[in-house]
Write a protein that holds these residues in place. Structure first.
Motif, mmCIF file in Angstrom:
data_model
loop_
_atom_site.group_PDB
_atom_site.id
_atom_site.type_symbol
_atom_site.label_atom_id
_atom_site.label_comp_id
_atom_site.label_asym_id
_atom_site.label_seq_id
_atom_site.Cartn_x
_atom_site.Cartn_y
_atom_site.Cartn_z
ATOM 1 N N PHE A 32 0.877 -1.175 0.000
ATOM 2 C CA PHE A 32 0.000 0.000 0.000
ATOM 3 C C PHE A 32 0.909 1.218 0.000
ATOM 4 O O PHE A 32 1.497 1.566 1.011
ATOM 5 C CB PHE A 32 -0.901 0.001 1.239
ATOM 6 C CG PHE A 32 -2.121 0.858 1.074
ATOM 7 C CD1 PHE A 32 -2.010 2.223 0.879
ATOM 8 C CD2 PHE A 32 -3.395 0.302 1.105
ATOM 9 C CE1 PHE A 32 -3.131 3.020 0.717
ATOM 10 C CE2 PHE A 32 -4.526 1.091 0.948
ATOM 11 C CZ PHE A 32 -4.399 2.440 0.752
ATOM 12 N N CYS A 156 -3.988 -1.320 -8.297
ATOM 13 C CA CYS A 156 -5.097 -0.391 -8.184
ATOM 14 C C CYS A 156 -4.560 1.013 -7.922
ATOM 15 O O CYS A 156 -3.712 1.210 -7.056
ATOM 16 C CB CYS A 156 -6.015 -0.838 -7.048
ATOM 17 S SG CYS A 156 -7.450 0.206 -6.879
ATOM 18 N N GLN A 181 -7.693 -4.010 0.404
ATOM 19 C CA GLN A 181 -6.397 -4.131 -0.265
ATOM 20 C C GLN A 181 -5.625 -5.330 0.274
ATOM 21 O O GLN A 181 -5.039 -6.102 -0.484
ATOM 22 C CB GLN A 181 -5.611 -2.825 -0.059
ATOM 23 C CG GLN A 181 -4.218 -2.816 -0.641
ATOM 24 C CD GLN A 181 -3.151 -3.207 0.371
ATOM 25 O OE1 GLN A 181 -3.370 -3.152 1.585
ATOM 26 N NE2 GLN A 181 -2.000 -3.607 -0.131
ATOM 27 N N LEU A 186 -3.843 -6.604 -3.239
ATOM 28 C CA LEU A 186 -3.622 -5.618 -4.301
ATOM 29 C C LEU A 186 -2.348 -4.817 -4.072
ATOM 30 O O LEU A 186 -1.963 -4.563 -2.938
ATOM 31 C CB LEU A 186 -4.770 -4.607 -4.340
ATOM 32 C CG LEU A 186 -6.147 -5.076 -4.770
ATOM 33 C CD1 LEU A 186 -7.145 -3.941 -4.562
ATOM 34 C CD2 LEU A 186 -6.112 -5.489 -6.233
ATOM 35 N N MET A 188 -1.386 -1.235 -4.207
ATOM 36 C CA MET A 188 -2.186 -0.008 -4.212
ATOM 37 C C MET A 188 -1.267 1.208 -4.329
ATOM 38 O O MET A 188 -0.292 1.306 -3.590
ATOM 39 C CB MET A 188 -2.966 0.080 -2.899
ATOM 40 C CG MET A 188 -3.773 1.339 -2.727
ATOM 41 S SD MET A 188 -5.206 1.374 -3.786
ATOM 42 C CE MET A 188 -6.321 0.349 -2.854
#
Ligand code: ADP
Ligand code: MG
Length: 370
Positions: A32, A156, A181, A186, A188
């Motif tokens: 993230f 993403c 997430q 993901l 991110m």
């Protein structure tokens, strides 16, 4: 594995001024990653270059080890959520969520399967037949997220997706996005101008100003060891307290005339800088006790937050804020004893703004484990 790699990425709209200036950076798979900076610093431009919506003026952009500089957006295997998450008003929630999959002619059974899963996960199952105008702001935001999640793209990109929501909903959605997430694994890349959002959501943060990287690191590192004055003032609330200062006879003398006693070793590292800027965080201006009081300062404002008290002091031309745990019966105009210790002070070179030495207490501080 590295998911996104940038090497000397630059952008100029007019071939004169760089809006993005030689950004080099690697983002790990499943990370993230938050891009934070003030308005106009180039965050959206950088994100749009990653998405393929904006031409790259210079440098190399790689995804999964492939150069993608000229790859069209649809072939980059990513999804995107914008600030104005425009839903189609005439389509139902279901149709909005499935819009991308229909355009890509994904198999009907597969579409339904993904729709059910995503709707379940996002708490939208009962709303699928509604139109956007029959939804609250938070629900609409969730539809926009679902539309991105349903694509099952591994990367993403989000550009200030929460800035249209009220504070309470924003705090809630921060947690939801973060959970989602993690659950989906993901990668991110999340843009925000809000440092609280950056601090609370990011595995790592990049602070951008004027198209240039200021610092990349974990939130706590940026807070404890800000690379320069920009990052120091940008990260943390209340803002770090700053003052110009000079070393005179083993003492730190601030612009206001206030003097702080220094340790011997400390002085050595600072001697070669004629102009210093000192910074002290609000929680490090401690209440003075009978044994330990270094200064007495005049209070100009008091904010009772219930669990803590914010005190504003006038220190020369500067207003400094202290954050004290608990409730304190203090009024504007009072003079209160405080402890200012050199080990809690960050030092910056006033000329370049670069960090010389972080607060020692911060450097040594262990993050408490279980
Ligand atoms: P942020 O998202 O951090 O607020 P932007 O990436 O939108 O910043 O903008 C960075 C800079 O690039 C700003 O100075 C902005 O005026 C300029 N800019 C953005 N888009 C364009 C464009 N299409 N043409 C010319 N200048 C632009
Ligand atoms: Mg923007």
């Amino acid at each position: 594995m590295v998911a996104v790699e940038m090497k000397d990425i630059s952008k100029s709209y007019d071939r004169q001024k760089s809006v993005i200036d030689q950004i080099s950076l690697s983002i790990e798979e499943g990370e993230f990653f938050v891009l934070v900076g003030p308005s106009g610093s180039g965050k959206s431009t950088l994100l749009r270059m990653i998405a393929g919506l904006e031409e790259i003026s210079g440098g190399v952009l790689k995804m999964n080890n492939q150069v993608v500089n000229h790859l069209p957006p649809k072939d980059r295997n990513l999804s995107m959520v914008f600030q104005n998450y425009a839903l189609y008003p005439h389509l139902t929630v279901e149709q909005n969520i499935l819009f991308g999959l229909r355009a890509k002619k994904v198999d009907k059974m597969e579409q339904q399967k993904r729709l059910q899963e995503t709707a379940e996960m996002m708490g939208l199952s009962d709303l699928l037949k509604r139109k956007p105008k029959q939804l609250s702001g938070g629900q609409r935001q969730r539809v926009a997220l679902a539309r991105s999640v349903v694509s099952e793209a591994p990367i993403c990109l989000m550009d200030e997706p929460l800035s249209n929501l009220d504070a309470k909903l924003r705090a809630h959605m921060r947690i939801e996005i973060r959970r989602l997430q993690k659950k989906l694994g993901l990668t991110m890349i999340y843009v925000t101008h809000d440092q609280v959002e950056a601090m609370t959501m990011g595995d790592r943060i990049m602070v951008l100003n004027d198209g240039k990287i200021q610092q990349v690191g974990e939130p706590i590192t940026l807070y404890n060891q800000p690379a320069n004055l920009f990052v120091a003032s940008f990260i943390g609330s209340p803002k770090i307290n700053l003052s110009e200062a000079k070393l005179i006879d083993h003492k730190l003398v601030l612009e206001s005339g206030l003097q702080i006693t220094m340790d011997k070793e400390d002085i050595l590292s600072l001697l070669s800088y004629p102009n210093l800027t000192m910074g002290i965080r609000a929680e490090h201006i401690l209440p003075g006790t009978t044994e330990q009081t270094s200064h007495t300062l005049e209070v100009v404002n008091v904010e009772q937050l219930g669990n803590e008290t914010l005190l504003t002091f006038e220190v020369g031309k500067e207003l400094w804020t202290a954050k004290w745990l608990g409730q304190w019966r203090i009024q504007a105009g009072d003079y209160v004893p405080v402890q200012l210790s050199s080990k809690n002070i960050c030092f910056f070179d006033s000329e370049s703004g670069a960090l010389i030495r972080p607060a020692v207490a911060m450097k040594e501080q262990e993050v408490v484990g279980l």
